[in-house]
Design a protein around this motif. Structure first.
Motif, mmCIF file in Angstrom:
data_model
loop_
_atom_site.group_PDB
_atom_site.id
_atom_site.type_symbol
_atom_site.label_atom_id
_atom_site.label_comp_id
_atom_site.label_asym_id
_atom_site.label_seq_id
_atom_site.Cartn_x
_atom_site.Cartn_y
_atom_site.Cartn_z
ATOM 1 N N TRP A 169 2.977 -59.852 -29.905
ATOM 2 C CA TRP A 169 2.164 -59.556 -28.741
ATOM 3 C C TRP A 169 2.629 -60.389 -27.555
ATOM 4 O O TRP A 169 2.950 -61.577 -27.700
ATOM 5 N N GLU A 185 -1.611 -49.458 -27.929
ATOM 6 C CA GLU A 185 -2.545 -50.577 -28.024
ATOM 7 C C GLU A 185 -3.960 -50.113 -27.704
ATOM 8 O O GLU A 185 -4.160 -49.193 -26.905
ATOM 9 N N CYS A 200 2.101 -54.757 -27.107
ATOM 10 C CA CYS A 200 2.620 -54.845 -28.463
ATOM 11 C C CYS A 200 4.130 -54.634 -28.441
ATOM 12 O O CYS A 200 4.637 -53.811 -27.682
ATOM 13 N N CYS A 224 -2.531 -52.314 -32.496
ATOM 14 C CA CYS A 224 -1.315 -51.633 -32.065
ATOM 15 C C CYS A 224 -0.890 -50.712 -33.194
ATOM 16 O O CYS A 224 -0.489 -51.184 -34.265
#
Length: 115
Positions: free
Chosen positions: A36, A6, A95, A22
């Protein structure tokens, strides 16, 4: 194993915007769900947004209308555009990419919303 990295976090004033990225080390085309999550200091990790293989999206009620999740399969990247940020959005954002056979997490990027 797929690794997720990320980036894009930082310090922003209330009402400001950030875009998180990401990047996956492998293809994300086979993933069933990409999403997320976030975890505030001393808080439980909570789901924020998700995008499915076909492109449909879902959001937590706290971020609807302010956040947008998207992906670029060619770049193996998932994005989270965050607008109208509030102090309560302050957290480490993670992520996540999953299918029936795998479930991968990034190491997180810090987002701080403060005046």
């Amino acid at each position: 194993q797929v690794q997720l990295v990320e980036s894009g976090g930082g310090l922003v004033q209330p009402g400001g915007s950030l875009r998180l990225s990401c990047v996956a080390s492998g293809s994300i085309s086979s993933a069933n769900i990409m999403g997320w999550y976030r975890q505030g200091n001393g808080k439980q990790r909570e789901w924020v947004a998700a995008i499915e293989r076909v492109g449909s999206t879902n959001y937590a009620e706290t971020v609807k209308g302010r956040f947008t999740i998207s992906r670029d399969n060619a770049k193996n990247t998932v994005y989270l555009q965050m607008n109208s940020l509030k102090p309560e959005d302050t957290a480490v954002y993670y992520c996540n990419i999953k299918s029936f056979t795998f479930d991968y997490w990034g190491q997180g990027t810090q987002v701080t919303v403060s005046s």
